[in-house]
Design an enzyme around this catalytic site. Structure first.
Site, PDB file in Angstrom:
ATOM      1  N   SER A 149       0.846  -1.198   0.000  1.00 11.30           N
ATOM      2  CA  SER A 149       0.000   0.000   0.000  1.00 11.30           C
ATOM      3  C   SER A 149       0.879   1.244   0.000  1.00 11.30           C
ATOM      4  O   SER A 149       1.988   1.239   0.554  1.00 11.30           O
ATOM      5  CB  SER A 149      -0.842  -0.022   1.278  1.00 11.30           C
ATOM      6  OG  SER A 149      -1.382   1.253   1.540  1.00 11.30           O
ATOM      7  N   TYR A 180      -1.484  -1.264  11.056  1.00  8.45           N
ATOM      8  CA  TYR A 180      -1.784  -1.786   9.715  1.00  8.45           C
ATOM      9  C   TYR A 180      -0.632  -1.474   8.749  1.00  8.45           C
ATOM     10  O   TYR A 180      -0.110  -2.357   8.068  1.00  8.45           O
ATOM     11  CB  TYR A 180      -3.102  -1.177   9.183  1.00  8.45           C
ATOM     12  CG  TYR A 180      -3.207  -1.205   7.690  1.00  8.45           C
ATOM     13  CD1 TYR A 180      -3.438  -2.402   7.014  1.00  8.45           C
ATOM     14  CD2 TYR A 180      -3.034  -0.050   6.925  1.00  8.45           C
ATOM     15  CE1 TYR A 180      -3.499  -2.439   5.628  1.00  8.45           C
ATOM     16  CE2 TYR A 180      -3.093  -0.072   5.548  1.00  8.45           C
ATOM     17  CZ  TYR A 180      -3.326  -1.266   4.901  1.00  8.45           C
ATOM     18  OH  TYR A 180      -3.364  -1.294   3.531  1.00  8.45           O
ATOM     19  N   LYS A 228       2.417  -3.918   6.703  1.00 13.09           N
ATOM     20  CA  LYS A 228       2.779  -3.883   5.275  1.00 13.09           C
ATOM     21  C   LYS A 228       4.290  -3.668   5.125  1.00 13.09           C
ATOM     22  O   LYS A 228       4.948  -4.305   4.298  1.00 13.09           O
ATOM     23  CB  LYS A 228       2.009  -2.772   4.549  1.00 13.09           C
ATOM     24  CG  LYS A 228       0.519  -3.016   4.428  1.00 13.09           C
ATOM     25  CD  LYS A 228       0.192  -4.173   3.496  1.00 13.09           C
ATOM     26  CE  LYS A 228      -1.290  -4.445   3.369  1.00 13.09           C
ATOM     27  NZ  LYS A 228      -1.594  -5.731   2.725  1.00 13.09           N
TER      28      LYS A 228
HETATM   29  C1  UD1 Z   1      -6.879   4.690   3.957  1.00 13.99           C
HETATM   30  C2  UD1 Z   1      -5.864   4.368   5.027  1.00 13.99           C
HETATM   31  C3  UD1 Z   1      -4.659   3.743   4.354  1.00 13.99           C
HETATM   32  C4  UD1 Z   1      -5.090   2.484   3.646  1.00 13.99           C
HETATM   33  C5  UD1 Z   1      -6.224   2.766   2.682  1.00 13.99           C
HETATM   34  C6  UD1 Z   1      -6.766   1.433   2.231  1.00 13.99           C
HETATM   35  C7  UD1 Z   1      -6.221   5.962   6.842  1.00 13.99           C
HETATM   36  C8  UD1 Z   1      -5.669   7.139   7.567  1.00 13.99           C
HETATM   37  N1  UD1 Z   1      -5.516   5.563   5.753  1.00 13.99           N
HETATM   38  O1  UD1 Z   1      -6.284   5.611   3.036  1.00 13.99           O
HETATM   39  O2  UD1 Z   1      -3.687   3.432   5.309  1.00 13.99           O
HETATM   40  O3  UD1 Z   1      -4.019   1.930   2.931  1.00 13.99           O
HETATM   41  O4  UD1 Z   1      -7.276   3.514   3.314  1.00 13.99           O
HETATM   42  O5  UD1 Z   1      -7.997   1.496   1.664  1.00 13.99           O
HETATM   43  O6  UD1 Z   1      -7.237   5.407   7.198  1.00 13.99           O
HETATM   44  N2  UD1 Z   1     -12.435  11.115   3.869  1.00 13.99           N
HETATM   45  C9  UD1 Z   1     -13.468  11.949   4.273  1.00 13.99           C
HETATM   46  N3  UD1 Z   1     -14.585  11.380   4.804  1.00 13.99           N
HETATM   47  C10 UD1 Z   1     -14.737  10.033   4.969  1.00 13.99           C
HETATM   48  C11 UD1 Z   1     -13.673   9.186   4.556  1.00 13.99           C
HETATM   49  C12 UD1 Z   1     -12.545   9.765   4.024  1.00 13.99           C
HETATM   50  O7  UD1 Z   1     -13.368  13.169   4.145  1.00 13.99           O
HETATM   51  O8  UD1 Z   1     -15.766   9.574   5.470  1.00 13.99           O
HETATM   52  C13 UD1 Z   1     -11.235  11.704   3.235  1.00 13.99           C
HETATM   53  C14 UD1 Z   1      -9.942  11.443   3.969  1.00 13.99           C
HETATM   54  O9  UD1 Z   1      -9.685  12.424   4.915  1.00 13.99           O
HETATM   55  C15 UD1 Z   1      -8.934  11.435   2.795  1.00 13.99           C
HETATM   56  C16 UD1 Z   1      -9.752  10.895   1.629  1.00 13.99           C
HETATM   57  O10 UD1 Z   1     -11.110  11.100   1.967  1.00 13.99           O
HETATM   58  O11 UD1 Z   1      -8.552  12.747   2.482  1.00 13.99           O
HETATM   59  C17 UD1 Z   1      -9.534   9.411   1.369  1.00 13.99           C
HETATM   60  O12 UD1 Z   1      -9.745   8.679   2.568  1.00 13.99           O
HETATM   61  P1  UD1 Z   1      -9.796   7.075   2.579  1.00 13.99           P
HETATM   62  O13 UD1 Z   1     -10.713   6.595   1.532  1.00 13.99           O
HETATM   63  O14 UD1 Z   1     -10.064   6.642   3.981  1.00 13.99           O
HETATM   64  O15 UD1 Z   1      -8.331   6.656   2.131  1.00 13.99           O
HETATM   65  P2  UD1 Z   1      -6.892   7.023   2.772  1.00 13.99           P
HETATM   66  O16 UD1 Z   1      -7.035   7.749   4.049  1.00 13.99           O
HETATM   67  O17 UD1 Z   1      -6.092   7.674   1.712  1.00 13.99           O
END
Ligand code: UD1
Length: 352
Positions: free
Chosen positions: A131, A155, A159
């Site tokens: 990842s 997590y 990895k």
């Molecule tokens: C997340 C994990 C990462 C993992 C990946 C796998 C965290 C901090 N990181 O990545 O380690 O490898 O998933 O799928 O959890 N967001 C919102 N509202 C939400 C959900 C997300 O605003 O309800 C935003 C987050 O702040 C971020 C973006 O959307 O800016 C993407 O979030 P997400 O889909 O959770 O992915 P990552 O955080 O990049």
């Protein structure tokens, strides 16, 4: 052009999961024979029924746990596989903070057992699901594979430990063929709408959450912070269509067969989209309003993360082909056809 030897057999751990199931479709389409080894702790056998329906071909399913070395070795031997694609693992960041030992046991111990079984069966070609989380807080963008590695939660650490273990293994025995694929943010679904992401409980990841708001299962999306140093203040990520990702695995397994090596590759598009851009794109694809509320930053989040994807193009001849509209349209089709995921599915395949 690298060709597939007809009927070449691949052992896929975690093949019933989100990325695993899409990869099984592409493997079957490319002419591989597939054995899935899965304990279904976070996936449904129904996904594999649908994989076979989509591909019009069958695959073998073994219900088993990676940590059971005897069963695993037997299954690998029986499969006749010459290569392994290793998806099986837990991936929820928050849960890993609560239950670190569960993560080290499943992910790290499970991989140790797998490598032992592979060595015993003399199968030395492995594609591993890593990842972009192994880059920690990016020091440069886009992120090249040479970027320093670090992890901030259990997590991510599993990895990184596994990556290090694979590099150490190759150091000790250079006859292995190891591809470490570092995924950016997988989204979307198969264009048939038959398979897709099926998070249990409240989705942690953005796009499944957005899709559940669009379908009316949830009221609004929490936007975790709009004060980042990005064009609109919301977090920027490299979203990649899961079918592109799946095709990347097929290319990796084909390329690795050619030469002993241990190589890490980014699988991303190289493009970053913000949370607000994702919400707008999903509204356009679904023709549904997606309500949102801006909340505080989520602990551990970074402002921006996107790939330098050139090495995968150079070594695999692979690049992501599907754009943001396709990612959202396909996720929406899956969501509409399966509003409760696989749970409501009638047919259940008996694993053997
Ligand atoms: C997340 C994990 C990462 C993992 C990946 C796998 C965290 C901090 N990181 O990545 O380690 O490898 O998933 O799928 O959890 N967001 C919102 N509202 C939400 C959900 C997300 O605003 O309800 C935003 C987050 O702040 C971020 C973006 O959307 O800016 C993407 O979030 P997400 O889909 O959770 O992915 P990552 O955080 O990049």
């Amino acid at each position: 052009m690298i060709s597939t030897k007809s009927g070449q057999k691949i052992f896929v751990t975690g093949g019933a999961g989100y990325i695993g199931s899409h990869t099984c479709v592409e493997l079957l389409n490319a002419g591989f024979d597939v054995t899935v080894y899965d304990n279904f702790c976070n996936s449904q056998p129904e996904a594999l029924v649908r994989v076979q329906r989509i591909a019009g071909k069958s695959l073998q399913v073994v219900h088993g746990d990676l940590r059971n070395l005897t069963e695993l070795t037997q299954a690998l031997k029986n499969s006749g596989a010459t290569a392994v694609i290793h998806f099986a693992g837990l991936k929820a960041v928050g849960e890993s903070v609560e239950k670190p030992l569960l993560y080290y046991d499943n992910n790290v111990v499970g991989t140790v057992r797998l490598l032992e079984a592979m060595a015993q069966c003399k199968v030395k070609t492995l594609v591993f699901s890593s990842s972009a989380t192994v880059y920690g807080a990016p020091q440069q963008l886009p992120i090249p594979e040479s970027h320093p590695l670090s992890a901030t939660n259990p997590y991510g650490k599993t990895k990184l430990v596994i990556e290090d273990m694979l590099r150490d293994l190759f150091q000790s025995d250079s006859s292995w063929h190891i591809g470490i694929l570092r995924y950016f943010n997988p989204v979307g679904a198969h264009s048939s709408g038959q398979i897709g992401e099926d998070p249990q409980g409240t989705p942690n990841n953005l796009l499944p959450f957005v899709a559940q708001v669009a379908i009316g299962r949830r009221e609004f999306v929490n936007v975790w912070g709009n004060d980042y140093n990005t064009p609109d203040g919301t977090g920027v990520r490299d979203y990649i269509h899961v079918v592109d990702l799946a095709i990347g695995h097929v290319k990796a397994v084909q390329m690795l067969g050619e030469q002993a090596q241990c190589v890490a590759l980014n699988l991303g598009t190289g493009n970053g989209y913000s949370v607000m851009e994702m919400i707008k794109a999903f509204e356009a694809a679904s023709a549904k309003p997606v309500a949102y509320r801006v909340g505080p930053r989520r602990t551990g989040d970074i402002a921006s993360c996107y790939a330098q994807p050139d090495l995968a193009l150079q070594l695999l001849g692979w690049r992501a082909e599907r754009g943001l509209p396709a990612m959202c349209e396909d996720a929406w089709r899956w969501q509409q056809k399966n509003p409760m995921g696989y749970a409501a599915a009638g047919s259940v395949m008996e694993p053997h």
